[in-house]
Design an enzyme around this catalytic site. Sequence first.
Site, PDB file in Angstrom:
ATOM      1  N   ARG A 166       0.802  -1.222   0.000  1.00  0.00           N
ATOM      2  CA  ARG A 166       0.000   0.000   0.000  1.00  0.00           C
ATOM      3  C   ARG A 166       0.832   1.268   0.000  1.00  0.00           C
ATOM      4  O   ARG A 166       0.327   2.325  -0.323  1.00  0.00           O
ATOM      5  CB  ARG A 166      -0.964   0.002   1.195  1.00  0.00           C
ATOM      6  CG  ARG A 166      -1.946  -1.123   1.100  1.00  0.00           C
ATOM      7  CD  ARG A 166      -3.102  -1.017   2.071  1.00  0.00           C
ATOM      8  NE  ARG A 166      -3.834  -2.270   2.025  1.00  0.00           N
ATOM      9  CZ  ARG A 166      -3.645  -3.269   2.866  1.00  0.00           C
ATOM     10  NH1 ARG A 166      -2.791  -3.136   3.854  1.00  0.00           N
ATOM     11  NH2 ARG A 166      -4.314  -4.394   2.731  1.00  0.00           N
ATOM     12  N   VAL A 167       2.093   1.185   0.379  1.00  0.00           N
ATOM     13  CA  VAL A 167       2.872   2.420   0.431  1.00  0.00           C
ATOM     14  C   VAL A 167       4.171   2.359  -0.375  1.00  0.00           C
ATOM     15  O   VAL A 167       4.757   3.381  -0.690  1.00  0.00           O
ATOM     16  CB  VAL A 167       3.218   2.814   1.892  1.00  0.00           C
ATOM     17  CG1 VAL A 167       1.975   3.213   2.642  1.00  0.00           C
ATOM     18  CG2 VAL A 167       3.933   1.697   2.614  1.00  0.00           C
TER      19      VAL A 167
END
Length: 501
Positions: free
Chosen positions: A366-367
């Site tokens: 997600r990052v």
Amino acid sequence: MAKIDVDQISALIQKQIENYKEDVRLESVGRVLSVADGIANVYGLSQAILGELVELPNNVKGLVFNLEQYSVGVILFGRTELIKEGDYVRSTKKIFEVPVGDALLGRVIDPLGNPLDLKGTIVSEKMLPVERMAKSIMDRDFINEPLHTGIKVIDALVPIGKGQRELIIGDRQTGKTTIAIDTILNQRDKNVICVYVAIGQKDSSIANLVKLLQIKDALHYTVVVNASAAKESTLLYLAPYSGASIAEYFMEKGKDVLIIYDDLSKHAVAYRELSLLMKRPSGREAYPGDVFYLHSRLLERAGKLSKKLGGGSITALPIVETQAGDISAYIPTNIISITDGQLYLENKLFYQGIRPAISAGLSVSRVGGAAQWKAMKQVAGTLRIALASYRELESFVQFGSDLDQASKKRLDRGRKTVEILKQDVHELISMESQIVTFYALENGFMDDLNLKQLNNMIDEIQQGLSLNAIGRQLKEALSRDKEIKDRELLEQFIHHVRRFV
Ligand SMILES: Nc1ncnc2c1ncn2[C@@H]1O[C@H](COP(=O)(O)OP(=O)(O)OP(=O)(O)O)[C@@H](O)[C@H]1O
Ligand SMILES: [Mg+2]
């Protein structure tokens, strides 16, 4: 003879008693009421705090685990068989601590900091509490630097950034530990300190692991914390927290740290055992109610520090074992919701020989994308689509249906993508080499190759980047710019390499 004034005397005694009470330091020593399974029930430590270090005879240490109305539950470390009913327990008013510092690098220790290798005692300059508050939001920075694993499918499709928490999840024997270890090996000469926390594994596996790290020249930047399956669940419970404190020491010195928890399923089981022995009420799957907090407070300690605090980071790779691929069980869902993404390993892929068996569809980061090299973004964009359409077309092929030219081409591209993403154990591929390979695939330089030639070309690219003059020039440009600026040079190198396949 003077008459004894009873009232006066009793008043005096009363006063003495009152004064006496005022003098006493409130209960800093308690006594063991009962002891079993590495846990003591202690009376008289009414001022104890949760997580406090307490001291018992024979150098046994305790950690305050349960606060009850009239007693406290203490988990014991050391030669716990020597503790008996009635022994004194001294409170220390400080949180349980472990040694941290440079002296631990290259060492194998237990969760208390005692050496498990034969390299002598560890003289560390500093102790840190095992339970520490995670850094606040203001103390943190965005994740903006990549942590390269050397594993193509991860670096291209689910990139990890420094300070990220990425879960490795899958059934037993699907290659979870291998991914973690290869990531450690890939940090050589990259100025990243690694902490490997082994929870409930066989001592022989850890011995092999340490040997491997030594052979690959990776031990000197690594700390191995081992609480093996042969040890009490108290040590297994403590292991990840003491690993986190060791990592935090380096992070707070401005360093980048990679920490691996292998694995948190066994950690949860150890915690469940302790909780049941402590007679805490149990809930779903017999885990106590706070099993989410058990792992959230641990994983929140990873992250990237702000520039003001030195800019260090802890990247955490927790590992979770699933049963029959069930990621919706209690512990897996908890940890999936705490982490910033997961690498999902599939049994099916592993047995098909597609290894590492990472499912491109079910894995996410997600990052990490924000930290990925621009060059990788330029070439890896179409990989996921190629894989997805390959899976779709593959099922058509199984029905024996005829495919048009365009579909055949897509099928071939997909097949080659799967082939390129296969990687052997401890075979690490540099970022530059990955970029050139994906570029060649995307731009059709591999369309006319058969599988053998394809694999030759992958090898030639990896070698050419360090042996050939154009290759070296290209490698330098890519690692400097982190972006493809000179397509001509890149294609010149690809044409050069193609001559050898
Ligand atoms: N990419 C790969 N290519 C070939 N073999 C692999 C690969 N990754 C792992 N293996 C092999 O698969 C086996 C299991 O790997 P590993 O120990 O990493 O799995 P695990 O999921 O950690 O297992 P466990 O559940 O026992 O902890 C090992 O023998 C390893 O050599
Ligand atoms: Mg393993």
